[in-house]
Design an enzyme around this catalytic site. Sequence first.
Site, PDB file in Angstrom:
ATOM      1  CE1 TYR A 162      -3.033  13.811  16.399  1.00  0.00           C
ATOM      2  CE2 TYR A 162      -2.312  15.630  15.007  1.00  0.00           C
ATOM      3  CZ  TYR A 162      -2.342  15.005  16.237  1.00  0.00           C
ATOM      4  OH  TYR A 162      -1.714  15.588  17.302  1.00  0.00           O
ATOM      5  CD  GLU A 194      -2.856  -1.282   2.413  1.00  0.00           C
ATOM      6  OE1 GLU A 194      -3.161  -0.218   2.967  1.00  0.00           O
ATOM      7  OE2 GLU A 194      -3.301  -2.384   2.749  1.00  0.00           O
ATOM      8  CG  HIS A 218      -2.015   0.334  17.670  1.00  0.00           C
ATOM      9  ND1 HIS A 218      -2.779  -0.787  17.868  1.00  0.00           N
ATOM     10  CD2 HIS A 218      -2.649   1.068  16.749  1.00  0.00           C
ATOM     11  CE1 HIS A 218      -3.840  -0.711  17.090  1.00  0.00           C
ATOM     12  NE2 HIS A 218      -3.785   0.394  16.404  1.00  0.00           N
TER      13      HIS A 218
HETATM   14  N1  GLN Z   1      -5.107  -2.967   4.862  1.00  0.00           N
HETATM   15  C1  GLN Z   1      -5.032  -1.920   5.826  1.00  0.00           C
HETATM   16  C2  GLN Z   1      -3.594  -1.738   6.292  1.00  0.00           C
HETATM   17  O1  GLN Z   1      -2.927  -2.682   6.436  1.00  0.00           O
HETATM   18  C3  GLN Z   1      -5.897  -2.182   7.026  1.00  0.00           C
HETATM   19  C4  GLN Z   1      -5.806  -1.069   8.033  1.00  0.00           C
HETATM   20  C5  GLN Z   1      -6.809  -1.127   9.152  1.00  0.00           C
HETATM   21  O2  GLN Z   1      -7.432  -2.113   9.389  1.00  0.00           O
HETATM   22  N2  GLN Z   1      -6.966  -0.066   9.874  1.00  0.00           N
HETATM   23  O3  GLN Z   1      -3.134  -0.674   6.535  1.00  0.00           O
END
Ligand code: GLN
Length: 765
Positions: free
Chosen positions: A529, A497, A705
């Site tokens: 954010y 991504e 996180h």
């Molecule tokens: N495919 C997204 C990612 O990996 C899923 C993110 C999410 O669930 N918040 O960033």
Amino acid sequence: MVQSAVLGFPRIGPNRELKKATEGYWNGKITVDELFKVGKDLRTQNWKLQKEAGVDIIPSNDFSFYDQVLDLSLLFNVIPDRYTKYDLSPIDTLFAMGRGLQRKATATEKAVDVTALEMVKWFDSNYHYVRPTFSKTTQFKLNGQKPVDEFLEAKGLGIQTRPVLLGPVSYLFLGKADKDSLDLEPLSLLDQLLPLYAEILSKLAAAGATEVQIDEPILVLDLPANAQAAIKKAYAYFGKQSNLPKITLATYFGTVVPNLDAIKGLPVAALHVDFVRAPEQFDDVVAAIGDKQTLSVGIVDGRNIWKNDFKKSSAFVNKAIEKLGADRVIVATSSSLLHTPVDLTNETKLDAEIKGFFSFATQKLDEVVVITKNVSGQDVTSALEANAKSVESRGKSKLIHDSSVKARVSSIDEKMSTRAAPFEQRLPEQKKVFNLPLFPTTTIGSFPQTKDIRINRNKFNKGTISAEEYEKFINSEIETVIRFQEEIGLDVLVHGEPERNDMVQYFGEQINGYAFTVNGWVQSYGSRYVRPPIIVGDLSRPKAMSVKESVYAQSITSKPVKGMLTGPITCLRWSFPRDDVDQKTQAMQLALALRDEVNDLEAAGIKVIQVDEPALREGLPLREGAERSAYYTWAAEAFRVATSGVANKTQIHSHFCYSDLDPNHIKALDADVVSIEFSKKDDANYIAEFKNYPNHIGLGLFDIHSPRVPSKDEFITKISTILKSYPAEKFWVNPDCGLKTRGWEETRLSLTHMVEAAKYFREQY
Ligand code: GLN
Ligand code: ZN
């Protein structure tokens, strides 16, 4: 006199000053004093802004360096032992609890290795709070006096504020018992907590606070009897104390009617109610309010960005004035404005017509003031006229209506939302295609969004590099991610991504009917954010949105690469939705756009397609009843409309963050494989709930996180525990969520350990 009030203002700053400062501090780029200075400047700026706008009741203690609930845990010393043993400063303790901390020993400091506390969505919003975690060894006491300090700080500027505190019952109710004390009922701690609240409140009074806002948002939930009793007890207790400021008991995000018995007759000066979300509660609330109590009418939306309709709102407030008299009515924001972007004037790229539809936090200050003036008989004619014109022009705008979209939504039928064959028949067909080992490993989609990626994206947006150069850059990023995954032995790959600024915005930008901001940031958690796109009109997809990148990724590897999309519910929930069309209709419009995309991916040779629905749970209406059961049905239907157009052998994945998911709701999506957040759920009952879930699940094994790296052994222990109550043949191995906020170093190590652990179990089975 009718007064105006704001329940809370965004603390991130008009240009994300707070993010820059906190991240700068974490990276060792600025000192703690510099961090504190940024905090102080932001508070000052916000108070002055509200004062200058003419707001009568201005909040304080709505500021936080991480999360306001976490601030309370620090204030009341609800700090699990694992954080106290390192002698961290209060602010470092706060950050360690919020995001975990792992650092090597230095000459002056001990090594630290501690995970974060659980983070949970704040009601049905996309804000996340850090869950208070209570143990039998929790020793309540006051650490410092943040609410008092911030009150005094404002007072020093000549601004009298109304401090905000999350109330004791909500604070306990939203918390949980720690692993070592699972039989502890948080509400049983109320008696220990109340004296601390009283102490803070009396300190506030001594400092000059005449009133406080105590939030009990749990009053809009279906409350068990013990929570209702706790509300009565807590506020009766405050009523008995002398010299406390006057209390405004604030609720938001729903109706309080089912809990009115608990609220009625409480010794509080005022009750704040959200009439944006639940206007129908008006009569019941007014009937329940005591003779001397004030009603704070939440009428300016704290959760959405549409311009207020002054005429309608004024009429609503006037109804309250008729019943209660002007002195007992306050015009207020429906909730804290934390959930809205800071300032519309920062938006330089919005189409002028569309910009005229919106109002951000700063503009909402004026709205509260104008409505207050209007119901007080002051002359605001020109503001009213401009507002009426704007409201009318939105209703008629050509930018909103698309008849072909409306027609397609009404043609959705059962067949469109059902896969050709049930899971038991799809599974063997998929097995043939993929031939995956036991404990297949995968990730959730994103890989680290590095500085380099951001720089190149900015260059492309500014036009300093061409589309071809940018595509080349993105492809090289994809290649790096693919090679890395091959090298460490992951089974189902992702493209990483790199082209996505955000999982919703990226698609929104390619869907007609959406509008975007350049600076409309809203805090999601800590320093993270988001910039929610805005659904302005009927939604449709003019052309493929994600096919190019997926196809490229698949072309350079023999392993399966997942196509990666954001589902209809998440696109809806993480956008600002329309307020003139119901949510289901908006979800179905999105589902159709995504269905075309899913089908295009399949046609282009992508064999696994993941449609993320991390917001599925937060969309669940807060109370049981008709609205909630309807949501279960239409949310699942929207997902199936998006994903049911493919062949049996195409494997559909889905992903959800945050737990407390109902397995039945997930089942209704009929995805072949789902991945769910699990790393912070050490709860055997929770796994057991999924045992009978028919399709395959990846229980997220580490917390993305936190920068912390779990060891191979830690993964092995975790997997063995899960295997006690969850079958190996349905077990996928993956992290909790995407890795975009992580650095490469920790990503590399964590994933390597995870894959090694999966290999270990393959040998055992
Ligand atoms: N495919 C997204 C990612 O990996 C899923 C993110 C999410 O669930 N918040 O960033
Ligand atoms: Zn996720």
